[in-house]
Write a protein that holds these residues in place. Structure first.
Motif, short mmCIF file in Angstrom:
data_model
loop_
_atom_site.label_atom_id
_atom_site.label_comp_id
_atom_site.label_asym_id
_atom_site.label_seq_id
_atom_site.Cartn_x
_atom_site.Cartn_y
_atom_site.Cartn_z
N THR A 327 71.03 30.88 82.24
CA THR A 327 72.40 30.86 82.74
C THR A 327 72.89 29.41 82.84
O THR A 327 72.15 28.45 82.62
CB THR A 327 72.46 31.53 84.11
N ALA A 328 74.17 29.28 83.20
CA ALA A 328 74.74 27.94 83.36
C ALA A 328 74.04 27.16 84.47
O ALA A 328 73.79 25.95 84.34
CB ALA A 328 76.24 28.05 83.65
N SER A 329 73.69 27.84 85.56
CA SER A 329 72.99 27.15 86.65
C SER A 329 71.60 26.72 86.21
O SER A 329 71.11 25.66 86.63
CB SER A 329 72.90 28.08 87.86
N THR A 330 70.95 27.52 85.36
CA THR A 330 69.63 27.13 84.85
C THR A 330 69.72 25.87 84.03
O THR A 330 68.89 24.95 84.16
CB THR A 330 69.04 28.26 84.01
N TRP A 331 70.72 25.78 83.15
CA TRP A 331 70.89 24.58 82.33
C TRP A 331 71.28 23.38 83.19
O TRP A 331 70.85 22.24 82.92
CB TRP A 331 71.94 24.81 81.26
N MET A 332 72.09 23.59 84.22
CA MET A 332 72.47 22.49 85.10
C MET A 332 71.24 21.93 85.82
O MET A 332 71.09 20.71 85.94
CB MET A 332 73.52 22.96 86.11
N PHE A 333 70.38 22.84 86.29
CA PHE A 333 69.17 22.36 86.95
C PHE A 333 68.25 21.66 85.95
O PHE A 333 67.60 20.66 86.29
CB PHE A 333 68.43 23.55 87.59
N TRP A 336 69.63 18.23 85.51
CA TRP A 336 69.39 17.44 86.72
C TRP A 336 67.94 16.94 86.76
O TRP A 336 67.68 15.77 87.06
CB TRP A 336 69.70 18.27 87.95
#
Length: 413
Positions: A327-333, A336
């Motif tokens: 997901t988008a949150s997975t890629w953001m993490f 990071w």
């Protein structure tokens, strides 16, 4: 605080919060002249290791998926609806398993070793190439100050030979200190002709034979100047302007001059690379890079295994029934974590660049201007007679009377 940075500006007590509160800004230094971030090799190393880590992550994820499919093929294939899917998936996850006890023990041991090596190395660099250098420069200044104090007291400023003697002593004594500082600032300049010209200017600006002194080894040139100063003092002790110099003062003067010239000799070679054994520096650099590579590769393999364990498949792969694209949150993490990995790499490899940056503070002139000004200030009593307490009081009384007269004229009657 109180260190000349560049262009004659000096940090004050009120400027400290600026450096503390914004210390996370990598550019928080005068034109990056004293920062490790001005080193191109640092950026190349950090990004090379970071790319190695990213490639390891995707390579490990691909290997895990490939081994998982090998297990499925051995069971007669997988079409996404097979009732044995759950068992096959569990077996596939066990095909590659990085987080073993031996791996964790090795990571812990390597972490302690890396901490010990880097902390000891950083302490050595700061102690030898920063604190010791400034201590040597401070000792040189103290020796000069004590010698000039005795000369300013014993000199007969009204003697016929006083002016010539004072000028000669000032030229020679200031040349010793300035030359030591210039040598330490140009010792690592790649353009030898430029360094030689800068050193020659120190002597020619004081009416010495620049070619002769530059042709000598730096410490020998300082020794020649010291002997010339001693001869000048001995000549004036007989019937010259230093006739009032007592035996006790003479002994103390010789001792302080020896301290001054010895300190100048130490300063001139204080940032050479021979201060630390080459084998030690080479071993630390090699060990840090090897341990960092081990950490980075192991961490990325564990991260790839975590993605597989949580049933995350890559967008270009055919996902199994229980898997899903990140997901988008997975890629953001993921981004990071990689940014923090890059920051850690800058910290680790930046420690290895501290020596070069400490040396560059001399070469860029960040401390040279401050010390040169101190030498000229200390030698000032040799150019003119210091004012006495009575003279300073007379100046104060004259200034006060002038202010009172000016106030009386401006007051209306």
């Amino acid at each position: 605080v109180g260190t000349t940075l560049k262009g004659g500006t000096c940090t004050r007590i009120g400027s400290v919060p600026k450096f503390v509160d914004h210390s996370w800004l990598f550019y928080n230094s005068p034109s990056l002249s004293s920062s490790v971030f001005r080193r191109p090799g640092l950026h190349i190393n950090c990004f090379a290791y970071w790319l190695l880590g990213v490639a390891t992550f995707f390579g490990a994820k691909f290997s895990i998926e490939a081994d998982s499919y090998d297990v499925y093929d051995e069971q007669g294939g997988f079409d996404g609806t097979n009732s044995t899917y759950q068992v096959s998936q569990e077996q596939g996850h066990q095909a590659i398993f990085y987080g073993t006890n031996s791996t964790n023990q090795m990571i812990g041991f390597s972490g302690r070793l890396l901490t010990f090596v880097l902390s000891a190395y950083l302490i050595q660099i700061v102690t030898v190439y920063f604190k010791a250098v400034r201590g040597k420069a401070r000792g040189m200044m103290y020796g000069l100050s004590k010698a000039v104090d005795i000369l300013s007291v014993a000199l007969d400023y009204d003697h016929s030979s006083s002016e010539a003697c004072r000028l000669d002593l000032e030229r020679a004594l200031s040349a010793i200190g300035h030359y030591a500082l210039v040598v330490v600032s140009t010792i690592n300049i790649s353009q030898k002709a430029e360094a030689k010209e800068i050193r020659r200017e120190v002597f020619e600006s004081r009416k010495f034979d620049g070619d002769y002194f530059v042709s000598l080894p730096p410490k020998q040139a300082l020794h020649v100047l010291r002997l010339a100063v001693l001869q000048a003092i001995e000549c004036e002790r007989a019937k010259g302007c230093l006739a009032k110099l007592t035996n006790e003062q003479h002994v103390a003067l010789l001792s302080y001059l020896n301290d001054y010239c010895g300190g100048a000799s130490s300063v001139s070679s204080s940032v050479t690379s021979s201060k630390l054994p080459f084998a030690y520096v080479h071993l630390v650099n090699w060990g840090v890079k090897i341990l960092t590579a081990f950490y980075l590769v192991t961490f990325e393999c564990l991260a790839a295994e975590d993605w597989d364990t949580t049933s995350v498949c890559m967008p270009w792969e055919i996902c199994k029934l229980s898997e899903s694209n990140p997901t988008a949150s997975t890629w953001m993490f993921f981004i990071w974590v990689n940014l923090m990995t890059l920051a850690i790499l800058y910290f680790l490899f930046g420690i290895l660049e501290v020596y070069v940056c400490v040396n560059d503070t001399w070469q860029s002139g960040l401390v040279l201007q401050n010390y040169e000004g101190i030498i000229d200030l200390i030698c000032e009593p040799l150019l003119m007679k210091p004012a006495s307490i009575a003279d300073l009081s007379a100046v104060y009384n004259t200034s006060k009377a002038s202010i009172q007269a000016s106030t009386a004229r401006s007051t209306p009657k």
